[in-house]
Design an enzyme around this catalytic site. Structure first.
Site, mmCIF file in Angstrom:
data_model
loop_
_atom_site.group_PDB
_atom_site.id
_atom_site.type_symbol
_atom_site.label_atom_id
_atom_site.label_comp_id
_atom_site.label_asym_id
_atom_site.label_seq_id
_atom_site.Cartn_x
_atom_site.Cartn_y
_atom_site.Cartn_z
ATOM 1 N N ARG A 67 0.815 -1.359 -0.094
ATOM 2 C CA ARG A 67 -0.054 0.034 -0.067
ATOM 3 C C ARG A 67 0.778 1.132 -0.275
ATOM 4 N NH1 ARG A 67 -3.064 2.620 4.542
ATOM 5 N NH2 ARG A 67 -4.703 3.919 3.571
ATOM 6 N N HIS A 71 0.941 4.563 -2.689
ATOM 7 C CA HIS A 71 0.688 6.030 -2.118
ATOM 8 C C HIS A 71 1.719 6.872 -2.514
ATOM 9 C CE1 HIS A 71 -3.161 6.043 0.438
ATOM 10 N NE2 HIS A 71 -3.137 4.724 -0.004
ATOM 11 N N ASP A 72 3.010 6.230 -2.675
ATOM 12 C CA ASP A 72 3.953 6.872 -3.074
ATOM 13 C C ASP A 72 4.255 7.262 -4.624
ATOM 14 O OD1 ASP A 72 6.758 8.096 -2.743
ATOM 15 O OD2 ASP A 72 7.716 6.199 -3.849
ATOM 16 N N VAL A 75 1.636 9.918 -6.227
ATOM 17 C CA VAL A 75 2.070 11.097 -5.774
ATOM 18 C C VAL A 75 3.251 11.505 -6.367
ATOM 19 C CG1 VAL A 75 1.789 12.918 -3.944
ATOM 20 C CG2 VAL A 75 0.276 11.016 -4.007
ATOM 21 N N GLY A 77 5.176 10.354 -8.368
ATOM 22 C CA GLY A 77 6.240 9.223 -8.972
ATOM 23 C C GLY A 77 6.671 8.547 -7.659
ATOM 24 N N SER A 81 8.849 10.071 -1.797
ATOM 25 C CA SER A 81 8.509 11.386 -1.070
ATOM 26 C C SER A 81 7.544 11.001 0.072
ATOM 27 C CB SER A 81 7.790 12.339 -2.151
ATOM 28 O OG SER A 81 6.636 11.590 -2.814
ATOM 29 N N ASN A 96 -3.181 9.452 4.465
ATOM 30 C CA ASN A 96 -1.881 8.732 4.625
ATOM 31 C C ASN A 96 -1.964 8.349 6.277
ATOM 32 O OD1 ASN A 96 -1.182 8.398 1.779
ATOM 33 N ND2 ASN A 96 0.037 10.315 2.082
ATOM 34 N N HIS A 194 -5.628 -5.928 -3.060
ATOM 35 C CA HIS A 194 -6.529 -5.974 -1.929
ATOM 36 C C HIS A 194 -6.838 -7.557 -1.254
ATOM 37 C CE1 HIS A 194 -8.678 -1.759 -2.510
ATOM 38 N NE2 HIS A 194 -7.346 -1.707 -2.067
ATOM 39 N N THR A 195 -6.149 -8.416 -2.186
ATOM 40 C CA THR A 195 -6.394 -9.846 -1.546
ATOM 41 C C THR A 195 -5.572 -9.975 -0.311
ATOM 42 O OG1 THR A 195 -5.949 -12.059 -2.168
ATOM 43 C CG2 THR A 195 -4.091 -10.724 -2.767
ATOM 44 N N ASP A 246 -9.537 -9.507 2.464
ATOM 45 C CA ASP A 246 -10.319 -10.696 1.930
ATOM 46 C C ASP A 246 -10.385 -11.638 3.231
ATOM 47 O OD1 ASP A 246 -10.678 -13.161 1.108
ATOM 48 O OD2 ASP A 246 -8.645 -13.318 0.271
ATOM 49 N N ASP A 254 -3.238 -14.153 -3.442
ATOM 50 C CA ASP A 254 -3.850 -15.081 -4.336
ATOM 51 C C ASP A 254 -4.854 -14.496 -5.208
ATOM 52 O OD1 ASP A 254 -5.872 -14.801 -2.692
ATOM 53 O OD2 ASP A 254 -5.623 -17.001 -1.674
#
Length: 327
Positions: A67, A71-72, A75, A77, A81, A96, A194-195, A246, A254
């Site tokens: 995650r 998020h890096d 924003v 590239g 940051s 964040n 999101h698994t 999940d 998976d």
């Protein structure tokens, strides 16, 4: 023919071959697979070992690292940051606030500075850590390019316009992905992250509501009612409570995520729309029925994700500490 002439005739083609091979070595490019092969040959091993050790103590680490990369990279590239601390940085934005895994990266960076001082960027540490996190939880091994430089700027104001909100429609998500050089297919593939992981109840509370009498109200017609009832029960403690993305295989990378979508058990609105919309349903069905296809496509899409807006050369720096610039 004299000995000297014979030697020259032998050495010239060998020299040409050497030049060709030398030009193809990983460090010849500013951003390439195996960038640290000669400058810091143990770099990837050190990051992998650090992630493995941290995961053995805390199985939630892989999802946090994955995650964090999203998020890096979305924003400004993939420039680390998001790792910078201080007033007004990306980390202080509420979106964040629940990010984690920073200590793992700091640990890897400290070891790297001992063996290869000033060589390996924090941006590469994060990208490698996220890649290894997937493999350590049962996902595919993806060899990514390295050679990123660390950004010097981190602004909270850049966060909200550049990340996916869980309430987004498919069109909103597609628009943002396209702006980053990613496709609609990449959206479906990368949503498979999101698994693993978990989410605070506040991030999907708009989908289900429970009144003072315990009556459950559904604001998401396509959401499986039995699943929604389980979520409501788990979230009874309040918005700060959390649930697994999940519930079936929460620590295993998976294709269960896609099976959940087909069962109308997508945790977020941004998940559910992938199966509800005809433009993305076919790919969801493919991945739900063929994990190999998901893994193959993951490698391609993850490589693209980890290459967004990469800084090279004098565009950035190699930080001594991931939480602060060198100034």
């Amino acid at each position: 023919m004299g000995d000297a002439e014979a030697i020259l005739r032998f050495r010239e083609p060998m020299l040409l071959l050497f030049v060709i091979l030398f030009s193809a070595l990983p460090f010849s490019s500013a951003f390439s697979v195996g960038f640290y092969t000669f400058s810091c040959p143990t770099a990837e091993f050190i990051v992998r070992d650090t992630v493995r050790s941290a995961t053995s103590d805390d199985p939630t680490i892989p999802a946090k690292l994955l995650r964090l990369l999203f998020h890096d990279c979305f924003v400004d590239g993939c420039d680390a940051s998001v790792l910078l601390e201080g007033d007004g940085t990306e980390r202080v934005d509420p979106a964040n606030a629940s990010l984690g895994g920073f200590r793992v990266l700091d640990s890897a960076k400290r070891v790297l500075e001992m063996f290869c001082p000033g060589i390996v960027s924090c941006a590469d540490v994060l990208a490698l850590a996220a890649s290894h996190a997937v493999a350590l939880t049962g996902g595919p091994e993806v060899r990514i390019a390295t050679g990123r430089r660390d950004g010097r700027v981190s602004a909270a104001s850049n966060v909200r316009p550049n990340i996916i909100d869980t309430s987004f429609t498919l069109d909103q998500m597609a628009s943002l992905f396209i702006s980053k050089g990613l496709s609609l297919d990449d959206l479906v593939v990368l949503s498979g992250a999101h698994t693993i992981g978990s989410a605070h109840c506040s991030s999907f509370s708009d989908r289900i509501q429970v009144d003072s009498k315990g009556k459950l109200t559904f604001n998401a017609p396509s959401l499986n009612h039995s699943y929604a009832a389980r979520l409501a029960k788990l979230c009874a403690a309040g918005a700060a409570a959390s649930v697994k993305n999940d519930p079936e295989t929460s620590f295993l990378f998976d294709n269960q995520y896609y099976k959940n979508l087909m069962a109308h058990e997508g945790l977020f609105q941004s998940d559910s729309v992938l199966f509800d919309d005809q433009r993305t349903r076919t790919l969801v069905e493919l991945f739900a029925n063929d994990e190999g296809s998901f893994f193959d496509r993951w490698g391609e899409s993850f490589f693209k994700l980890s290459s967004i807006g990469v800084k090279t050369g004098d565009e950035g720096e190699i930080r001594h500490s991931c939480s602060s610039t060198n100034d």
